[in-house]
Motif scaffolding. Structure first.
Motif, PDB file in Angstrom:
ATOM      1  N   VAL A 103      42.484  38.782  35.963  1.00 44.52           N
ATOM      2  CA  VAL A 103      41.339  37.923  36.256  1.00 44.52           C
ATOM      3  C   VAL A 103      40.964  38.162  37.715  1.00 44.52           C
ATOM      4  O   VAL A 103      41.811  38.044  38.597  1.00 44.52           O
ATOM      5  CB  VAL A 103      41.685  36.424  36.047  1.00 44.52           C
ATOM      6  N   VAL A 104      39.695  38.503  37.955  1.00 46.94           N
ATOM      7  CA  VAL A 104      39.201  38.700  39.315  1.00 46.94           C
ATOM      8  C   VAL A 104      38.368  37.476  39.680  1.00 46.94           C
ATOM      9  O   VAL A 104      37.445  37.100  38.964  1.00 46.94           O
ATOM     10  CB  VAL A 104      38.355  39.979  39.427  1.00 46.94           C
ATOM     11  N   ASP A 105      38.702  36.872  40.810  1.00 50.29           N
ATOM     12  CA  ASP A 105      38.037  35.659  41.278  1.00 50.29           C
ATOM     13  C   ASP A 105      37.200  35.999  42.506  1.00 50.29           C
ATOM     14  O   ASP A 105      37.752  36.241  43.588  1.00 50.29           O
ATOM     15  CB  ASP A 105      39.101  34.604  41.609  1.00 50.29           C
ATOM     16  N   ALA A 106      35.879  36.046  42.331  1.00 47.88           N
ATOM     17  CA  ALA A 106      34.972  36.387  43.430  1.00 47.88           C
ATOM     18  C   ALA A 106      33.589  35.854  43.107  1.00 47.88           C
ATOM     19  O   ALA A 106      33.277  35.563  41.948  1.00 47.88           O
ATOM     20  CB  ALA A 106      34.927  37.893  43.634  1.00 47.88           C
ATOM     21  N   VAL A 107      32.758  35.757  44.125  1.00 49.90           N
ATOM     22  CA  VAL A 107      31.393  35.254  43.935  1.00 49.90           C
ATOM     23  C   VAL A 107      30.589  36.206  43.060  1.00 49.90           C
ATOM     24  O   VAL A 107      29.864  35.784  42.166  1.00 49.90           O
ATOM     25  CB  VAL A 107      30.707  35.009  45.298  1.00 49.90           C
TER      26      VAL A 107
END
Length: 174
Positions: free
Chosen positions: A72-76
């Protein structure tokens, strides 16, 4: 599977990302702590550390995918180039890509969350409501299929919806 979160700061994407990471289980690679670490290591804020943080997150996600694990990549992910980066990674690794956009339909709730949050990222200032509104107007239009979750709703319901969506995507392949 490559699961890429997107949304404005304070919308709730990190909360959803963390919950998904625990449920799957899958590591969560978050761009903001990477950028904060660069600053603590002495990389100047006048350098393109935001772009570099996305590149580091991509490298970590790539390594996780080579192990055969979900990530899971968490970024804007506000700009088309960031989204293209994740599409290219998914193609390179032959894995399904799922974008999950988290928004908050209640502006007062979104603002309150943003104003009271403290993530403990040393040297990484929390954005102001005004800065988030500016980012909202600069957010690139979506061209990718994505799951949209409203964080004004119950977290467990949003996570359940996301898990069902991911299961459907997993069954259809990359």
């Amino acid at each position: 599977m490559l699961i890429v979160m997107a949304g404005l700061p304070g919308a709730g994407k990190s909360t959803v990302a963390g919950a998904l990471g625990r449920e799957l289980p899958a590591p969560v690679v978050s761009v903001d702590p990477v950028e904060a670490a660069m600053w603590r290591a002495g990389v100047g804020r006048d350098q393109p550390t935001g772009l570099a943080a996305y590149a580091v997150a991509e490298a970590v996600a790539d390594d996780v995918l080579t192990l055969g694990q979900d990530v899971v990549v968490d970024a804007v992910n506000a700009v088309a180039e960031a989204r293209a980066q994740w599409r290219a990674l998914a193609v390179r690794r032959g894995v399904p890509l799922v974008f999950v956009e988290v928004l908050c339909s209640d502006p007062a709730l979104h603002r309150a969350r943003l104003e009271r949050r403290s993530r403990g990222l040393s040297g990484f200032p929390e954005p102001t409501w005004e800065a988030v509104q500016g980012l909202r107007s600069a957010f690139a239009p979506w061209t990718d299929e994505r799951l949209r979750l409203d964080s004004a709703a119950d977290l467990s319901r949003n996570v359940g919806t996301a898990l069902e969506f991911l299961a459907r995507r997993r069954s259809t392949g990359p």
